[in-house]
Structure formats: C-alpha cells, structure tokens
Design a protein around this motif. Structure first.
Motif, PDB file in Angstrom:
ATOM      1  N   LYS A 157      38.904  37.091  54.776  1.00  0.00           N
ATOM      2  CA  LYS A 157      39.757  37.535  53.669  1.00  0.00           C
ATOM      3  C   LYS A 157      40.818  36.486  53.348  1.00  0.00           C
ATOM      4  CE  LYS A 157      42.959  40.637  54.312  1.00  0.00           C
ATOM      5  NZ  LYS A 157      43.699  41.894  54.547  1.00  0.00           N
TER       6      LYS A 157
ATOM      7  N   ASN B 245      40.792  33.208  53.889  1.00  0.00           N
ATOM      8  CA  ASN B 245      40.215  32.019  53.249  1.00  0.00           C
ATOM      9  C   ASN B 245      39.862  32.305  51.792  1.00  0.00           C
ATOM     10  OD1 ASN B 245      40.392  30.392  55.486  1.00  0.00           O
ATOM     11  ND2 ASN B 245      38.323  30.827  56.211  1.00  0.00           N
ATOM     12  N   TYR B 246      39.366  33.507  51.516  1.00  0.00           N
ATOM     13  CA  TYR B 246      39.027  33.885  50.134  1.00  0.00           C
ATOM     14  C   TYR B 246      40.288  33.917  49.275  1.00  0.00           C
ATOM     15  CZ  TYR B 246      37.924  36.947  46.204  1.00  0.00           C
ATOM     16  OH  TYR B 246      37.791  37.478  44.950  1.00  0.00           O
ATOM     17  N   GLU B 247      41.361  34.499  49.793  1.00  0.00           N
ATOM     18  CA  GLU B 247      42.606  34.598  49.031  1.00  0.00           C
ATOM     19  C   GLU B 247      43.220  33.220  48.804  1.00  0.00           C
ATOM     20  OE1 GLU B 247      44.109  39.076  50.311  1.00  0.00           O
ATOM     21  OE2 GLU B 247      44.631  37.365  51.578  1.00  0.00           O
TER      22      GLU B 247
ATOM     23  N   ARG C 210      30.359  34.871  51.730  1.00  0.00           N
ATOM     24  CA  ARG C 210      31.699  35.076  52.289  1.00  0.00           C
ATOM     25  C   ARG C 210      32.635  35.664  51.238  1.00  0.00           C
ATOM     26  NH1 ARG C 210      30.584  30.130  55.069  1.00  0.00           N
ATOM     27  NH2 ARG C 210      31.679  28.885  53.514  1.00  0.00           N
ATOM     28  N   SER C 211      32.512  35.190  50.008  1.00  0.00           N
ATOM     29  CA  SER C 211      33.363  35.701  48.928  1.00  0.00           C
ATOM     30  C   SER C 211      33.050  37.156  48.620  1.00  0.00           C
ATOM     31  CB  SER C 211      33.174  34.846  47.661  1.00  0.00           C
ATOM     32  OG  SER C 211      33.579  33.511  47.888  1.00  0.00           O
TER      33      SER C 211
ATOM     34  N   ALA D  15      34.396  39.284  51.408  1.00  0.00           N
ATOM     35  CA  ALA D  15      35.859  39.356  51.300  1.00  0.00           C
ATOM     36  C   ALA D  15      36.268  40.375  50.241  1.00  0.00           C
ATOM     37  CB  ALA D  15      36.427  37.977  50.965  1.00  0.00           C
ATOM     38  N   LYS D  16      35.572  40.409  49.117  1.00  0.00           N
ATOM     39  CA  LYS D  16      35.879  41.390  48.075  1.00  0.00           C
ATOM     40  C   LYS D  16      35.636  42.809  48.572  1.00  0.00           C
ATOM     41  CE  LYS D  16      34.809  38.277  44.208  1.00  0.00           C
ATOM     42  NZ  LYS D  16      33.850  37.968  43.109  1.00  0.00           N
TER      43      LYS D  16
ATOM     44  N   SER E  31      41.274  31.645  46.035  1.00  0.00           N
ATOM     45  CA  SER E  31      41.524  32.332  44.765  1.00  0.00           C
ATOM     46  C   SER E  31      42.858  31.916  44.150  1.00  0.00           C
ATOM     47  CB  SER E  31      41.532  33.848  44.978  1.00  0.00           C
ATOM     48  OG  SER E  31      40.284  34.287  45.458  1.00  0.00           O
TER      49      SER E  31
END
Length: 352
Positions: free
Chosen positions: A343, A345-347, A277-278, A281-282, A350
């Motif tokens: 995206k 959830n990744y942000e 997922r990460s 997202a990147k 982070s």
C-alpha cells in the motif's frame, strides 16, 4: 528427499478458531448454524473408487450410508445448500437431489464433495464439507478481499462449508489443454501466471502447486480469456520459506514458468507485476477496515511455529529491506507489514 519436501518444512496442523476470529465471522455473516457436521459424514458404511474419464484414480472415493442415515444426511445436505445459496429458503428443497457424496483422503483437509442436482433441469453444482482450520479461514477471507473473486463459505463450530470454485485443474490444463492453445492464448496465460504468482506472494498464500489452482476460460468476442484462481487455502501464512509463497518455485509449475520465459520479455514481466501490486493495493484501500479486523485476529492467533515466523520475517526483510518485517512477532504482523509495504509503495507512486 523431493524438491517439495525441501521447500515445504512439515505437514501443517489444523489450527482452532479463536473467540476473536469467531466474532469476526459472526459479524460478517460467515458463522451460521448448519444442520450437519463434518463428523456426521464420516459415518459411511462403504465406498468405491472414483475414476476420471480416462480410468485414472482421482484419489476420491464415493461413500455410501445405511438407508436410515442416508435419508437424514441427504436432507441435511440439501438444507446446507439452501443456506449457502439462498439464505436458508427451503422452498426449493423438493427440487434438489444429492447425487453423490465423495471423500478425499489426499491432502490436509480430507474434504467431502457434495454433488447437488436440480431435478427440474438436471443442472448440478458442488460444495465441500471440511474440518475447520483457522489458516484456511484466513486464506478464504484474504482471497475474498484481495483477489478479483468473491468467495462463498460458512463456518459453524468444527465444520467448514465451501462453495465449489469452477475451472480446469491446473495440472489437467497444463497436460491436456495448454498444448492446443494458440500463440496468443499462451502469451495471455503467461501474463496471468505472472499476476497470479505476484498475488500469492503479496498475501502470503503458499503451496500453489498446479493441482491447487484452476484455469478458468471465458469467451470474449472471438477470443478465449484465461484466468487463474486458487482453490486451496490451507497454507496461508504458515511456512517459513519465502519461496513457498511463489507458485513459480514448484516443479509442477515448470511448464508455466517456461511459458513465461518464452512468451514475455523482462520489461513485460515487470509491468505485469507492477499492475498486480497496484490492483492489490487498491483492494487493500477499498477493504481497509475489514482487512484491519481480520489481521487483528491473526496477530492474536497462533497459526505457525516460532521457527517459521523467524525464518520468514528475515527472508522478507532480506528481499524488501523494510525494517518493520524484522520487528514482527507473529504471522499476523508479517502479513500486516506485507500489505502495508504494498500500500505504501502504491501511494508513493500515486503522489508523484
């Protein structure tokens, strides 16, 4: 009724390319004039069955053309090869030979497979000629941007040209290669299947039965590293059942699912899902402008049925509890919300 017939709602139709999608393809150098059309290859005079090394029917037939047609078609296919691989430079045409034109009557796309050989060194490769289908084009573009792999393809009017994706077909690998893999290799394959499963779900690529993906072995020092690549993109954002977008739910993949259960603990599985997922997202962030353009085309396109759209948005909402899914009006909006969810959830992670 078989499991797949219960899981897959109906045979998917081919959807036409809209003006908006065509403009997108032109902008990104995917739409280029080619000298041969899919219908041209249908003018074959005869055929023979193609068998594999074990004398099993491959479901492909090798087609033959009249002498006059063959000369014209061979030259056109060589030109297509140069457009696909060398920007149309025809200096190498004299060194190319069309060894075979095969036709597959199995599946939705009914493709032609072209075998091209360099007569100077006998190296050969393949490419495919298919009918255009907006679903497949969206799938190819999303794979190009969201997977670890770049894809090379061309669209012109009603014809789609695809570069061959090399690898061992998943069903063949599971039957012939997997039993001979070491314990370490099996654990690594299990990890890759978890990541592949997650990647297909995130970008809503369906019907990843074992014959719709390949296993790619790469030698790395004294190890062999295995990767899994999708090779069929017809079922991009069409089906309504969320399970269709998980390779794990097809019976052809039961051996891979069992492998995951044997080789990976639950915390490891969750770790690999999070990693994938990460990574996705990147990729969304790095290709955000182009993805936004593509999704805009999808939002203004019809690539599924109202029944499928209503079912999928409800099932994804039940899974994520993310309100925007319930407000989606079409498959483009569902995909947009899916990518935004990943995206976001990744942000959030982070920023912790």
């Amino acid at each position: 009724m078989s499991f797949e017939e219960k899981l897959m709602s109906q045979k998917k139709p081919a959807f036409p390319v809209t003006e908006e999608l065509n403009s997108y393809l032109i902008k990104h150098s995917r739409n280029i004039k080619i000298p041969v059309f899919y219908e041209d290859l249908l003018r074959f005079q005869g055929s023979v069955t193609v068998y594999d090394n074990n004398d099993n029917d491959t479901l492909w037939i090798r087609v033959y053309y009249s002498e006059f047609e063959r000369q014209e078609i061979d030259l056109s296919l060589k030109k297509v090869y140069t457009i696909l691989h060398s920007n149309g430079n025809e200096d190498t045409i004299q060194y190319l030979n069309i060894d075979a034109v095969d036709y597959c009557t199995f599946g939705n796309s009914k493709p032609f497979r072209i075998k091209v050989r360099n007569i100077l060194n006998d190296n050969y490769t393949y490419f495919y000629v298919k009918k255009t289908d907006a679903s497949r084009i969206y799938g190819l573009e999303l794979e190009h941007m969201l997977s670890p792999y770049n894809l090379n393809y061309l669209v012109y009017k009603n014809t789609l040209i695809e570069e061959h994706i090399a690898g061992i077909p998943g069903d063949v690998f599971i039957k012939d290669n997997l039993p001979n893999c070491s314990a370490l290799e099996k654990a690594q394959i299990a990890k890759e299947f978890v990541k592949f499963n997650e990647r297909c779900m995130i970008r809503l690529l369906g019907d990843m039965r074992s014959y719709n993906y390949v296993i790619v072995p790469t030698h790395d020092f004294d190890n062999v590293v295995y990767k899994i690549r999708a090779i069929d993109f017809d079922q991009q954002c069409f089906e309504g059942k969320f399970k269709v977008y998980y390779p794990q739910f097809f019976k052809e993949n039961i051996t891979m699912v069992q492998l995951v259960g044997e080789k990976l603990s639950s915390p490891s599985i969750e770790q690999y899902k999070l990693e994938e997922r990460s990574i996705v997202a990147k990729r969304i962030l790095s290709s955000e402008k182009r993805i936004t353009e593509l999704v805009s085309c999808m939002k203004n396109d019809v690539i599924s049925t109202e029944k499928n759209i209503d079912l999928l948005k409800q099932q994804i909402f039940d899974f994520t509890k993310d309100i925007p899914f319930k407000k989606s009006d079409n498959m483009g909006e569902i995909l947009e919300n899916a990518l935004s969810f990943v995206k976001r959830n990744y942000e959030n992670v982070s920023m912790r």
